[in-house]
Scaffold this active site. Structure first.
Site, mmCIF file in Angstrom:
data_model
loop_
_atom_site.group_PDB
_atom_site.id
_atom_site.type_symbol
_atom_site.label_atom_id
_atom_site.label_comp_id
_atom_site.label_asym_id
_atom_site.label_seq_id
_atom_site.Cartn_x
_atom_site.Cartn_y
_atom_site.Cartn_z
ATOM 1 N N ASN A 59 0.557 9.637 1.231
ATOM 2 C CA ASN A 59 1.543 8.627 1.127
ATOM 3 C C ASN A 59 0.987 7.408 1.473
ATOM 4 O OD1 ASN A 59 3.653 10.253 1.122
ATOM 5 N ND2 ASN A 59 3.979 10.394 3.462
ATOM 6 N N ASP A 61 2.919 4.237 1.993
ATOM 7 C CA ASP A 61 3.740 3.250 2.569
ATOM 8 C C ASP A 61 3.191 2.843 4.105
ATOM 9 O OD1 ASP A 61 4.092 5.560 4.122
ATOM 10 O OD2 ASP A 61 5.903 6.200 3.032
ATOM 11 N N HIS A 78 -4.732 7.953 -0.186
ATOM 12 C CA HIS A 78 -4.535 7.083 -1.193
ATOM 13 C C HIS A 78 -4.546 5.652 -0.784
ATOM 14 C CE1 HIS A 78 -3.122 11.106 -3.334
ATOM 15 N NE2 HIS A 78 -4.237 10.928 -3.134
ATOM 16 N N CYS A 89 -15.626 -6.776 -6.988
ATOM 17 C CA CYS A 89 -16.567 -7.336 -6.231
ATOM 18 C C CYS A 89 -15.912 -6.978 -4.600
ATOM 19 C CB CYS A 89 -16.793 -8.848 -6.012
ATOM 20 S SG CYS A 89 -15.325 -10.003 -5.776
ATOM 21 N N CYS A 111 -9.285 -12.477 -8.779
ATOM 22 C CA CYS A 111 -10.168 -12.809 -7.806
ATOM 23 C C CYS A 111 -10.455 -14.156 -7.704
ATOM 24 C CB CYS A 111 -11.196 -11.749 -7.828
ATOM 25 S SG CYS A 111 -12.610 -12.067 -6.483
ATOM 26 N N CYS A 114 -14.891 -13.892 -8.598
ATOM 27 C CA CYS A 114 -15.553 -13.352 -9.471
ATOM 28 C C CYS A 114 -14.353 -13.391 -10.878
ATOM 29 C CB CYS A 114 -16.278 -11.943 -9.712
ATOM 30 S SG CYS A 114 -14.615 -10.661 -9.238
ATOM 31 N N GLY A 151 6.063 18.555 4.688
ATOM 32 C CA GLY A 151 6.366 17.531 3.707
ATOM 33 C C GLY A 151 5.468 17.222 2.466
ATOM 34 N N THR A 152 5.038 18.540 1.636
ATOM 35 C CA THR A 152 4.075 18.244 0.846
ATOM 36 C C THR A 152 4.363 19.482 -0.373
ATOM 37 O OG1 THR A 152 1.963 18.346 0.106
ATOM 38 C CG2 THR A 152 2.527 19.644 1.960
ATOM 39 N N ARG A 177 10.430 22.572 2.735
ATOM 40 C CA ARG A 177 11.662 23.317 2.133
ATOM 41 C C ARG A 177 11.361 24.530 1.372
ATOM 42 N NH1 ARG A 177 15.092 17.983 -0.328
ATOM 43 N NH2 ARG A 177 15.474 17.035 1.726
#
Length: 223
Positions: A59, A61, A78, A89, A111, A114, A151-152, A177
């Protein structure tokens, strides 16, 4: 493998996602934004009990952090929306400035050093996972006494491979589930609780005598 899009990825996000989606992920750490669930509070309880070695989450979040989990216990595979940086950079940009450009101005942040594009520190498809994942996953899977999966869909590699990487004989508990990944072929030490994450977390705390602490930590998460 690092990929660069012909169309800047932030522009695709700003134009294609419904407004409530990219607004909410930026608001997670603001008053009135999304808050941690009972399952997040459960992870905090495990940490306080000295039982939590690491959380690997896909996640973005940042709700584990909001639940009070210490940074050294987290591997946000992630990335997250708490910071942003240049894709070339790596110069950081203040996340609120990045948010304003993307959400309010619907422009790609650039940026100051750069001139390349800036994005929140999340991992897009095709990009490498944070180095922290590679630094910790081998030792964690080798030394864990128990693996808890919650939960995946276990569809996105390499994180989906973690349950199969723990050493033989390590107990694995799936709160989900439905069965996923190699939990379809249950080993003798595996446990599958068919449930929502919050319900499964509460049941484990009930059995352990931790329900009051769980509720207390959950209330703290909502402040």
């Amino acid at each position: 493998v690092f990929l660069k899009c012909v169309i800047p990825p932030n522009k695709m996000i700003a134009h294609r996602l419904p407004p409530f989606v990219h607004t909410n992920v930026f608001r997670c750490h603001k008053k009135g934004g999304p808050r941690p669930t009972l399952a997040h509070a459960f992870c905090k309880v495990l940490e306080e009990k000295g039982m939590l070695r690491r959380i690997y989450t896909q996640n973005i979040d940042g709700l584990e952090s909001l639940a009070g989990i210490e940074t050294d216990k987290l591997v946000e595979c992630h990335g997250h929306f708490r910071s942003s940086s240049c894709i070339s950079c790596r110069t950081p940009m203040e996340i609120e400035s990045c948010r304003t450009k993307m959400v309010n101005d619907v422009k790609v942040p650039e940026c100051s050093e750069c001139g390349s594009y800036v994005k929140p520190d999340i991992v897009f498809f095709g990009e490498a996972l944070p180095s922290r994942f590679q630094q910790l996953v081998d030792r964690d899977t080798a030394e864990a006494d128990l693996l808890l999966v919650m939960g995946t869909s276990l569809m996105v590699m390499p994180v989906a491979g973690i349950p199969s990487w723990v050493r033989n004989g390590t107990p694995r508990i799936l709160l989900n589930r439905e069965r996923v990944g190699d939990f379809w072929t249950m080993k003798s030490q595996d446990v599958f609780l068919q449930c929502d994450c919050d319900d499964g977390a509460r049941e484990i705390c009930r059995l352990a005598g931790w329900e009051d602490l769980l509720d207390e930590r959950f209330k703290q998460c909502q402040k």
